[in-house]
Motif scaffolding. Structure first.
Motif, PDB file in Angstrom:
ATOM      1  N   ALA A  22       0.839  -1.198   0.000  1.00 61.87           N
ATOM      2  CA  ALA A  22       0.000   0.000   0.000  1.00 61.87           C
ATOM      3  C   ALA A  22       0.876   1.250   0.000  1.00 61.87           C
ATOM      4  N   CYS A  23       0.350   2.316  -0.612  1.00 63.50           N
ATOM      5  CA  CYS A  23       1.084   3.571  -0.706  1.00 63.50           C
ATOM      6  C   CYS A  23       0.105   4.730  -0.599  1.00 63.50           C
ATOM      7  N   ALA A  24       0.510   5.789   0.093  1.00 70.07           N
ATOM      8  CA  ALA A  24      -0.321   6.986   0.232  1.00 70.07           C
ATOM      9  C   ALA A  24       0.513   8.228  -0.066  1.00 70.07           C
ATOM     10  N   ALA A  25      -0.060   9.164  -0.820  1.00 67.81           N
ATOM     11  CA  ALA A  25       0.532  10.483  -1.037  1.00 67.81           C
ATOM     12  C   ALA A  25      -0.224  11.465  -0.151  1.00 67.81           C
ATOM     13  N   VAL A  26       0.447  12.073   0.829  1.00 66.36           N
ATOM     14  CA  VAL A  26      -0.230  12.908   1.814  1.00 66.36           C
ATOM     15  C   VAL A  26       0.524  14.226   2.020  1.00 66.36           C
ATOM     16  N   ALA A  27      -0.198  15.199   2.552  1.00 65.10           N
ATOM     17  CA  ALA A  27       0.393  16.504   2.888  1.00 65.10           C
ATOM     18  C   ALA A  27      -0.305  17.045   4.127  1.00 65.10           C
ATOM     19  N   LEU A  28       0.441  17.741   4.979  1.00 66.60           N
ATOM     20  CA  LEU A  28      -0.107  18.345   6.195  1.00 66.60           C
ATOM     21  C   LEU A  28      -0.018  19.864   6.059  1.00 66.60           C
ATOM     22  N   HIS A  29      -1.185  20.526   6.243  1.00 69.11           N
ATOM     23  CA  HIS A  29      -1.217  21.980   6.086  1.00 69.11           C
ATOM     24  C   HIS A  29      -2.138  22.572   7.146  1.00 69.11           C
ATOM     25  N   GLU A  30      -1.548  23.360   8.058  1.00 70.80           N
ATOM     26  CA  GLU A  30      -2.303  24.048   9.102  1.00 70.80           C
ATOM     27  C   GLU A  30      -3.228  23.092   9.872  1.00 70.80           C
ATOM     28  N   GLY A  31      -2.669  21.940  10.204  1.00 67.70           N
ATOM     29  CA  GLY A  31      -3.415  20.986  11.010  1.00 67.70           C
ATOM     30  C   GLY A  31      -4.363  20.080  10.243  1.00 67.70           C
ATOM     31  N   THR A  32      -4.468  20.251   8.930  1.00 66.79           N
ATOM     32  CA  THR A  32      -5.339  19.409   8.107  1.00 66.79           C
ATOM     33  C   THR A  32      -4.489  18.470   7.260  1.00 66.79           C
ATOM     34  N   LEU A  33      -4.825  17.192   7.303  1.00 68.71           N
ATOM     35  CA  LEU A  33      -4.115  16.184   6.524  1.00 68.71           C
ATOM     36  C   LEU A  33      -4.831  15.990   5.188  1.00 68.71           C
ATOM     37  N   TYR A  34      -4.104  16.138   4.100  1.00 68.27           N
ATOM     38  CA  TYR A  34      -4.653  15.943   2.761  1.00 68.27           C
ATOM     39  C   TYR A  34      -4.121  14.627   2.190  1.00 68.27           C
ATOM     40  N   VAL A  35      -5.017  13.828   1.632  1.00 73.94           N
ATOM     41  CA  VAL A  35      -4.645  12.574   0.984  1.00 73.94           C
ATOM     42  C   VAL A  35      -4.943  12.724  -0.502  1.00 73.94           C
ATOM     43  N   ARG A  36      -3.889  12.666  -1.307  1.00 76.14           N
ATOM     44  CA  ARG A  36      -4.077  12.888  -2.748  1.00 76.14           C
ATOM     45  C   ARG A  36      -4.469  11.605  -3.477  1.00 76.14           C
ATOM     46  N   ASP A  37      -3.793  10.517  -3.182  1.00 81.72           N
ATOM     47  CA  ASP A  37      -4.141   9.247  -3.816  1.00 81.72           C
ATOM     48  C   ASP A  37      -3.604   8.090  -2.988  1.00 81.72           C
TER      49      ASP A  37
END
Length: 317
Positions: free
Chosen positions: A296-311
């Protein structure tokens, strides 16, 4: 618990009430229903088993907590119509080693049927009954093993520990259910399992998350099995990690690593902020086994306390 039951379809509410009523009247338990099973089943069904055996749906799942009598429930169900000429039942485990374990399905059938008028063929792993009915034991270690049953005509297929199977294997064997015109037996696909395993997700979604009239789920608990030493088994289960213990001791399908994140927790957005930095993490799950966990693989980013999952990427390669 009340709110969960209120969301179930009427038939599932009836099953839940019936199991509870049978538990309350446990001393009144009688032999297995079905004209052909009585002489071959040496034990009376538990309340949960009795509810499972009485179902007329084409598919059904029995299980939950470990020690609830899953294997016996499947064997009872498979034997219900062995008085009917030509009746053919198949009971499956994922591997032959699983099938032949002490106390497992095949060993239990020997205990039950030895000394009766049923005859065992060790080469084909089949019990033959005076009526001409048969009960065969098999396994599906790989997905291609399902083709071994391509020409089969079966009226009963039972999966023991169904969460160890793939959904493809399950649905293919379902296609082998058929009967001659006028044969007085129902076509039944029965499964039993604890939570967990490689097939947990599809079994949970098919039977447990939203049970339907066509696919009822009969929950069992350790206390339903009068043939087991409850105290010593609880002590054994207490040694497990918290997730596995909840699955096996409580029969909890939602406490699982595979369902840690729920879809409804996430909000879909048009795009992440432009200045975020993306990272990609891989869980390789490296193994030579065909039944291993998925990579399994996740592309993620953290911005101002919010976690973003791209794919997300998930598969076996």
């Amino acid at each position: 618990m009340t709110s969960q039951i209120a969301l179930l379809p009427p038939s599932q509410q009836i099953i839940t009430r019936k199991v509870n009523a049978l538990r309350a009247a446990q001393p009144a338990r009688e032999s297995v229903s079905g004209n052909g099973a009585g002489g071959y089943v040496p034990q009376a069904p538990s309340p949960a088993q009795a509810a499972f055996l009485a179902l007329d749906a084409r598919e059904a799942l029995y299980g939950g907590a470990a020690g609830g009598g899953k294997s016996s429930a499947l064997l009872m169900a498979a034997l219900q119509h062995v008085h009917v000429p030509g009746y053919a039942a198949l009971l499956l485990r994922r591997t032959y080693a699983d099938l032949s374990l002490p106390g497992a399905l095949m060993d239990r059938a020997v205990d039950w049927l030895r000394g009766t008028d049923a005859r065992w063929n060790a080469q084909t792993k089949t019990w033959h009954f005076p009526s001409g009915a048969t009960l065969t034991f098999g396994y599906l270690e790989s997905d291609n093993d399902r083709y071994r049953y391509q020409g089969s005509e079966l009226q009963f297929v039972g999966f023991d520990e169904v969460t160890q199977f793939t959904e493809t294997q399950y649905t293919y064997l379902a296609s082998r259910l058929r009967r001659p015109e006028g044969m007085p037996v129902p076509l039944r696909l029965r499964a039993a399992s604890n939570p967990g395993g490689v097939g947990h997700q599809w079994v949970y979604e098919r039977f447990v998350a939203q049970p339907t009239d066509a696919r009822p789920y009969v929950p069992a608990r350790l206390e339903d099995n009068p043939h087991l030493d409850h105290a010593s088994y609880r002590e054994s289960l207490s040694l497990l990690d918290s997730v596995t213990r909840a699955q096996l001791l409580d029969g909890d399908w939602t406490v699982t690593r595979g369902l840690l994140f729920q879809r409804q927790w996430f909000q879909v957005v048009e795009a992440a902020p432009a200045d975020v930095q993306w990272v990609r993490y891989w869980d390789l799950a490296a193994s030579t086994k065909t039944s291993a966990d998925y990579t399994a693989c996740a592309a993620v980013a953290l911005h101002e306390g919010t976690l973003y999952v791209r794919d997300m990427i998930r598969g076996r390669w």
